[in-house]
Design a protein around this motif. Structure first.
Motif, PDB file in Angstrom:
ATOM      1  N   ASP A 179       0.846  -1.183   0.000  1.00  7.37           N
ATOM      2  CA  ASP A 179       0.000   0.000   0.000  1.00  7.37           C
ATOM      3  C   ASP A 179       0.884   1.236   0.000  1.00  7.37           C
ATOM      4  O   ASP A 179       2.116   1.142   0.073  1.00  7.37           O
ATOM      5  N   VAL A 180       0.252   2.409  -0.065  1.00 11.11           N
ATOM      6  CA  VAL A 180       0.977   3.668  -0.229  1.00 11.11           C
ATOM      7  C   VAL A 180       0.454   4.739   0.722  1.00 11.11           C
ATOM      8  O   VAL A 180      -0.682   4.677   1.198  1.00 11.11           O
ATOM      9  N   VAL A 181       1.320   5.713   0.957  1.00  8.11           N
ATOM     10  CA  VAL A 181       0.961   6.954   1.641  1.00  8.11           C
ATOM     11  C   VAL A 181       1.397   8.099   0.730  1.00  8.11           C
ATOM     12  O   VAL A 181       2.594   8.363   0.610  1.00  8.11           O
ATOM     13  N   PRO A 182       0.494   8.772   0.028  1.00  4.70           N
ATOM     14  CA  PRO A 182       0.917   9.945  -0.736  1.00  4.70           C
ATOM     15  C   PRO A 182       1.419  11.044   0.194  1.00  4.70           C
ATOM     16  O   PRO A 182       0.849  11.286   1.265  1.00  4.70           O
ATOM     17  N   SER A 183       2.503  11.692  -0.212  1.00 11.57           N
ATOM     18  CA  SER A 183       3.050  12.806   0.561  1.00 11.57           C
ATOM     19  C   SER A 183       2.705  14.108  -0.138  1.00 11.57           C
ATOM     20  O   SER A 183       2.989  14.293  -1.322  1.00 11.57           O
ATOM     21  N   ILE A 184       2.123  15.013   0.603  1.00 13.17           N
ATOM     22  CA  ILE A 184       1.653  16.294   0.086  1.00 13.17           C
ATOM     23  C   ILE A 184       2.582  17.385   0.611  1.00 13.17           C
ATOM     24  O   ILE A 184       2.743  17.534   1.824  1.00 13.17           O
ATOM     25  N   GLY A 185       3.228  18.120  -0.293  1.00 11.01           N
ATOM     26  CA  GLY A 185       4.101  19.199   0.145  1.00 11.01           C
ATOM     27  C   GLY A 185       5.537  18.985  -0.271  1.00 11.01           C
ATOM     28  O   GLY A 185       5.850  18.933  -1.446  1.00 11.01           O
ATOM     29  N   GLY A 186       6.450  18.868   0.700  1.00  8.33           N
ATOM     30  CA  GLY A 186       7.862  18.719   0.415  1.00  8.33           C
ATOM     31  C   GLY A 186       8.593  20.042   0.424  1.00  8.33           C
ATOM     32  O   GLY A 186       8.043  21.089   0.758  1.00  8.33           O
ATOM     33  N   TYR A 187       9.873  19.986   0.048  1.00  2.00           N
ATOM     34  CA  TYR A 187      10.728  21.172   0.153  1.00  2.00           C
ATOM     35  C   TYR A 187      10.432  22.199  -0.941  1.00  2.00           C
ATOM     36  O   TYR A 187      10.449  23.398  -0.692  1.00  2.00           O
ATOM     37  N   SER A 188      10.176  21.737  -2.157  1.00  2.00           N
ATOM     38  CA  SER A 188      10.027  22.649  -3.298  1.00  2.00           C
ATOM     39  C   SER A 188       8.602  22.634  -3.843  1.00  2.00           C
ATOM     40  O   SER A 188       7.765  21.846  -3.412  1.00  2.00           O
ATOM     41  N   GLY A 189       8.358  23.502  -4.804  1.00  2.00           N
ATOM     42  CA  GLY A 189       7.044  23.540  -5.438  1.00  2.00           C
ATOM     43  C   GLY A 189       6.073  24.445  -4.704  1.00  2.00           C
ATOM     44  O   GLY A 189       6.322  24.921  -3.602  1.00  2.00           O
ATOM     45  N   THR A 190       4.928  24.692  -5.334  1.00  4.85           N
ATOM     46  CA  THR A 190       3.876  25.521  -4.740  1.00  4.85           C
ATOM     47  C   THR A 190       2.972  24.649  -3.891  1.00  4.85           C
ATOM     48  O   THR A 190       2.288  23.756  -4.393  1.00  4.85           O
ATOM     49  N   LYS A 191       2.975  24.881  -2.597  1.00  3.13           N
ATOM     50  CA  LYS A 191       2.167  24.083  -1.683  1.00  3.13           C
ATOM     51  C   LYS A 191       0.683  24.401  -1.867  1.00  3.13           C
ATOM     52  O   LYS A 191       0.300  25.528  -2.175  1.00  3.13           O
ATOM     53  N   VAL A 251       1.457  14.848   5.214  1.00  4.08           N
ATOM     54  CA  VAL A 251       1.629  16.240   4.804  1.00  4.08           C
ATOM     55  C   VAL A 251       3.020  16.673   5.257  1.00  4.08           C
ATOM     56  O   VAL A 251       3.309  16.731   6.453  1.00  4.08           O
ATOM     57  N   ASP A 252       3.876  16.929   4.283  1.00  5.98           N
ATOM     58  CA  ASP A 252       5.280  17.262   4.528  1.00  5.98           C
ATOM     59  C   ASP A 252       5.399  18.782   4.537  1.00  5.98           C
ATOM     60  O   ASP A 252       5.408  19.422   3.488  1.00  5.98           O
ATOM     61  N   VAL A 253       5.485  19.346   5.735  1.00  5.33           N
ATOM     62  CA  VAL A 253       5.448  20.797   5.917  1.00  5.33           C
ATOM     63  C   VAL A 253       6.879  21.306   6.025  1.00  5.33           C
ATOM     64  O   VAL A 253       7.560  21.073   7.027  1.00  5.33           O
ATOM     65  N   GLU A 254       7.337  21.984   4.986  1.00  8.38           N
ATOM     66  CA  GLU A 254       8.719  22.454   4.938  1.00  8.38           C
ATOM     67  C   GLU A 254       8.795  23.869   4.386  1.00  8.38           C
ATOM     68  O   GLU A 254       7.808  24.435   3.925  1.00  8.38           O
ATOM     69  N   ALA A 255      10.015  24.422   4.426  1.00  9.49           N
ATOM     70  CA  ALA A 255      10.348  25.690   3.791  1.00  9.49           C
ATOM     71  C   ALA A 255       9.350  26.790   4.190  1.00  9.49           C
ATOM     72  O   ALA A 255       9.051  26.954   5.367  1.00  9.49           O
ATOM     73  N   ASP A 256       8.830  27.539   3.204  1.00  2.00           N
ATOM     74  CA  ASP A 256       7.959  28.678   3.516  1.00  2.00           C
ATOM     75  C   ASP A 256       6.704  28.237   4.256  1.00  2.00           C
ATOM     76  O   ASP A 256       6.197  28.977   5.103  1.00  2.00           O
ATOM     77  N   GLU A 257       6.188  27.069   3.922  1.00  2.00           N
ATOM     78  CA  GLU A 257       4.968  26.599   4.586  1.00  2.00           C
ATOM     79  C   GLU A 257       5.217  26.371   6.069  1.00  2.00           C
ATOM     80  O   GLU A 257       4.362  26.678   6.906  1.00  2.00           O
ATOM     81  N   PHE A 258       6.381  25.834   6.413  1.00  2.00           N
ATOM     82  CA  PHE A 258       6.714  25.588   7.815  1.00  2.00           C
ATOM     83  C   PHE A 258       6.983  26.890   8.559  1.00  2.00           C
ATOM     84  O   PHE A 258       6.698  27.012   9.752  1.00  2.00           O
ATOM     85  N   ASN A 259       7.523  27.876   7.857  1.00  2.00           N
ATOM     86  CA  ASN A 259       7.884  29.143   8.493  1.00  2.00           C
ATOM     87  C   ASN A 259       6.726  30.114   8.612  1.00  2.00           C
ATOM     88  O   ASN A 259       6.858  31.156   9.256  1.00  2.00           O
TER      89      ASN A 259
END
Length: 324
Positions: free
Chosen positions: A103-115, A144-152
């Motif tokens: 099975d899978v867990v999709p990850s939403i977000g990450g370091y780059s891209g438009t959240k 939900v991978d909260v990083e970069a601008d989204e985390f700040n």
């Protein structure tokens, strides 16, 4: 997740966002597949010559993967890397994994891209975007991978937590993971603020997973353990958990081999120490970035290999030992 992929993601984003039609729902996870949260290394179709997941499953015994990354297509619509439609290449990967009993867990977000939290006007709209992903694949869990601008950004963090509360209420039994950066001693003020918001509104996030790398670690195993002990204490403070409850809500998402910071390195021995600690304390999640890199280099670039002496899938095999 890792800055190594930044240039590749920028190139993908430049390809332009695609308008998404509502994709058909994939088959739900096979009944024999267990919860995908605990042991699901990251696999990324957007770079690094992604391996066949069924071949990795056969070689290592791993049963689940965290697939990355879903972001905005320029509007409040989800797309893989902001460009690949939900019913495309990544859907085929999910089917392959499920056909092999995983099975899978999709990850939403990450370091780059438009959240998605950027174009989605509010938590209700963001929850709707999350729901589109849940419905497309018949999911048991999301990350939900909260990083970069989204985390700040407090506004963005609050929006993510509020949206997760909505999808939890609308999808009984759905497991939720929030992944975020850490210091060598545990969450910083932004992480603690996320916990406080979740406690305030009653958002019942199943596992809060720290990323103990790119944090100027010197002893990566011990620094990771120290960071996770700090996470456990912060969760106890925010939610009133016991030690056992806080450990069960804590997760580790390491990076295999050389990280993005010069001189910072996670070898197999350090990773095994982390795994032993996770097992001994019954952590809720133990994973790493990424399966694409879980190979010897042989002249390859950092998106395809770990940068250290290893056999294929050494780190994935260690994670497979954490499956329950």
């Amino acid at each position: 997740m890792s800055k190594i992929r930044t240039s590749l993601l920028a190139a993908a984003a430049a390809a332009g966002a695609l308008a998404l039609a509502a994709p058909p729902a994939l088959s739900a996870a096979t009944p024999e597949a267990q919860s995908p949260i605990a042991a699901s290394p990251y696999l990324y179709n957007g770079w690094g010559e992604p391996p066949s997941p069924s071949e990795v499953m056969s070689a290592t015994g791993i049963t689940s993967f965290t697939l990355s990354f879903i972001n905005s297509d320029g509007t409040c619509n989800p797309a893989w890397d902001g460009t690949r439609p939900l019913d495309g290449q990544d859907a085929a990967t999910i089917e392959e994994i499920r056909a092999a009993g995983g099975d899978v867990v999709p990850s939403i977000g990450g370091y780059s891209g438009t959240k998605l939290s950027t174009p989605c006007a509010d938590a209700q709209a963001l929850a709707g975007a999350y729901q589109e992903v849940i419905d497309a694949y018949g999911l048991k869990a999301i990350d939900v991978d909260v990083e970069a601008d989204e985390f700040n950004s407090k506004a963005s963090r609050d929006e993510v937590v509020e949206a997760l509360k909505i999808v939890e209420e609308n999808n009984p039994g759905l497991l939720t993971v929030v992944t975020f950066p850490t210091t060598t001693t545990g969450p910083n003020a932004n992480g603690e603020d996320m916990f406080a918001k979740a406690a305030e509104i009653g958002a019942d996030v199943d596992v809060w997973t720290q990323m103990p790398f790119d944090f100027n670690g010197t002893d990566m195993a011990q620094d990771t353990i120290n960071a996770t002990e700090g996470l456990k204490e912060a969760l106890k403070s925010a939610f009133g958990y016991s030690d056992a409850e806080a450990y069960a809500r804590s997760g580790i998402s390491s990076m295999n081999g050389k990280t993005d910071v010069e001189g910072e390195l996670v070898d197999q021995a350090a990773f095994q120490q982390m795994a032993d600690y996770a097992e001994q304390n019954a952590l809720g999640r133990f994973t790493f970035w990424s399966v694409n890199r879980d190979r010897p280099c042989n002249g390859g670039d950092p998106s395809t290999c770990s940068g250290i002496d290893q056999q294929p899938w050494d780190f994935t095999e260690i994670v497979a030992g954490f499956q329950s």
